[in-house]
Design an enzyme around this catalytic site. Sequence first.
Site, PDB file in Angstrom:
ATOM      1  N   PRO A  10       0.806  -0.754   0.224  1.00 31.26           N
ATOM      2  CA  PRO A  10       0.217  -0.095  -0.117  1.00 31.26           C
ATOM      3  C   PRO A  10       0.982   1.367   0.141  1.00 31.26           C
ATOM      4  CG  PRO A  10      -0.002  -0.868   2.140  1.00 31.26           C
ATOM      5  CD  PRO A  10       0.018  -2.620   1.050  1.00 31.26           C
ATOM      6  N   ASN A  11       0.145   2.032  -0.802  1.00 34.13           N
ATOM      7  CA  ASN A  11       0.892   4.045  -0.946  1.00 34.13           C
ATOM      8  C   ASN A  11       1.895   3.568  -1.985  1.00 34.13           C
ATOM      9  OD1 ASN A  11      -1.223   4.872   1.130  1.00 34.13           O
ATOM     10  ND2 ASN A  11      -0.145   3.852   2.212  1.00 34.13           N
ATOM     11  N   ARG A  18       5.727  10.637  -2.090  1.00 30.86           N
ATOM     12  CA  ARG A  18       4.597  10.944  -0.891  1.00 30.86           C
ATOM     13  C   ARG A  18       6.705  10.614  -0.219  1.00 30.86           C
ATOM     14  NH1 ARG A  18       4.884   4.680   0.994  1.00 30.86           N
ATOM     15  NH2 ARG A  18       4.104   4.833   2.833  1.00 30.86           N
ATOM     16  N   TYR A  23      11.504   8.479   1.244  1.00 29.11           N
ATOM     17  CA  TYR A  23      11.452   7.397  -0.176  1.00 29.11           C
ATOM     18  C   TYR A  23      12.225   7.924  -1.396  1.00 29.11           C
ATOM     19  CZ  TYR A  23       8.146   5.768   3.264  1.00 29.11           C
ATOM     20  OH  TYR A  23       7.443   4.787   4.976  1.00 29.11           O
ATOM     21  N   ASN A  74       7.601  -5.813  -1.436  1.00 27.98           N
ATOM     22  CA  ASN A  74       7.292  -4.921  -0.030  1.00 27.98           C
ATOM     23  C   ASN A  74       6.859  -4.410   0.325  1.00 27.98           C
ATOM     24  OD1 ASN A  74       8.036  -2.614   1.306  1.00 27.98           O
ATOM     25  ND2 ASN A  74       8.774  -1.326  -0.257  1.00 27.98           N
ATOM     26  N   ALA A  77       3.601  -1.083   5.218  1.00 27.09           N
ATOM     27  CA  ALA A  77       2.635  -1.141   5.834  1.00 27.09           C
ATOM     28  C   ALA A  77       2.361  -2.300   6.586  1.00 27.09           C
ATOM     29  CB  ALA A  77       2.163   0.746   6.154  1.00 27.09           C
ATOM     30  N   GLU A  98      12.301  -9.756   1.399  1.00 31.01           N
ATOM     31  CA  GLU A  98      11.866  -8.494   2.020  1.00 31.01           C
ATOM     32  C   GLU A  98      12.139  -7.173   1.777  1.00 31.01           C
ATOM     33  OE1 GLU A  98       8.996  -8.214   5.151  1.00 31.01           O
ATOM     34  OE2 GLU A  98      10.285  -7.135   5.590  1.00 31.01           O
ATOM     35  N   HIS A 100      13.064  -2.890   1.917  1.00 30.12           N
ATOM     36  CA  HIS A 100      11.837  -1.640   1.760  1.00 30.12           C
ATOM     37  C   HIS A 100      13.226  -0.811   1.394  1.00 30.12           C
ATOM     38  CE1 HIS A 100       9.367  -3.725   4.445  1.00 30.12           C
ATOM     39  NE2 HIS A 100      10.051  -4.079   4.786  1.00 30.12           N
ATOM     40  N   ARG A 107      13.897   4.156  12.196  1.00 32.76           N
ATOM     41  CA  ARG A 107      12.224   4.860  12.278  1.00 32.76           C
ATOM     42  C   ARG A 107      12.139   4.595  13.222  1.00 32.76           C
ATOM     43  NH1 ARG A 107       9.312   4.563   6.654  1.00 32.76           N
ATOM     44  NH2 ARG A 107       9.080   6.443   7.288  1.00 32.76           N
TER      45      ARG A 107
HETATM   46  C1  DQA Z   1       7.992   1.104   3.706  1.00 35.57           C
HETATM   47  C2  DQA Z   1       8.941   1.134   4.856  1.00 35.57           C
HETATM   48  C3  DQA Z   1       7.181   1.244   6.261  1.00 35.57           C
HETATM   49  O1  DQA Z   1       7.125   1.041   7.201  1.00 35.57           O
HETATM   50  C4  DQA Z   1       6.240   2.814   5.252  1.00 35.57           C
HETATM   51  O2  DQA Z   1       4.972   1.747   5.699  1.00 35.57           O
HETATM   52  C5  DQA Z   1       6.328   1.827   3.644  1.00 35.57           C
HETATM   53  C6  DQA Z   1       7.379   1.691   3.121  1.00 35.57           C
HETATM   54  C7  DQA Z   1       9.518   1.167   2.739  1.00 35.57           C
HETATM   55  O3  DQA Z   1      10.049   0.968   1.648  1.00 35.57           O
HETATM   56  O4  DQA Z   1      10.581   1.712   3.316  1.00 35.57           O
HETATM   57  O5  DQA Z   1       4.992   2.456   3.223  1.00 35.57           O
HETATM   58  O6  DQA Z   1       8.090  -0.688   3.500  1.00 35.57           O
END
Ligand code: DQA
Length: 145
Positions: A10-11, A18, A23, A74, A77, A98, A100, A107
Amino acid sequence: MKKILIINGPNLNLLGNREIGVYGKESLSDIENECLEKCKLLEINCEFVQNNNEGEIINLIQSVEKNFDGLIINPAAYTHTSVAILDALRSVTKPKIEIHLSNIYTREEYRKKSITSEAVNGLICGFGAYSYILAIEAIKNMIYN
Ligand code: DQA
C-alpha cells in the site's frame, strides 16, 4: 527462463510524491523500469505489481508457488501489522526476500518490528530504490544455487 514476482504494498503507488525526504524522488514506474532492466541483464523474467489491498496481496503471494521461481516483496505498512501476509509468505517454498526503501530500524518504534520478515529468506532495507536491485541479484543467486 526463470521468473520472479515483485510485489509492492500500500501507498507505494505514490512514490515520487510521498515523503520524498524518506523515500526519494523516483516514482514506482521509474523503479519498475530499473528492475525490468536489471532482470533483462540477468536473463530472468520479472512481473512487477502494486496493490493497496491486503487480500489482493495475499492472492498474489499464493500465486507464487505455481507460477514463479522467486518472490521479492515490499509489504509497506503491512510489514508491521499483517499476520495474514506472514502466513501467506510461510506457505511459499520458493526463494523470497523482503525489501524496504528506508531503513525501518532507524525510524519510529512501530516500524522497527517486521512481522512479515519472519517468513522470508532475507531482508534488504535502507538503500532506496537500490534495495530492489540488490534483491534481484540476491534472488537470482538463490534460484541458481
Ligand atoms: C516501507 C517502510 C514502511 O514502514 C512504510 O509503511 C512504507 C514503505 C519502505 O519501503 O521503506 O510504506 O516499506
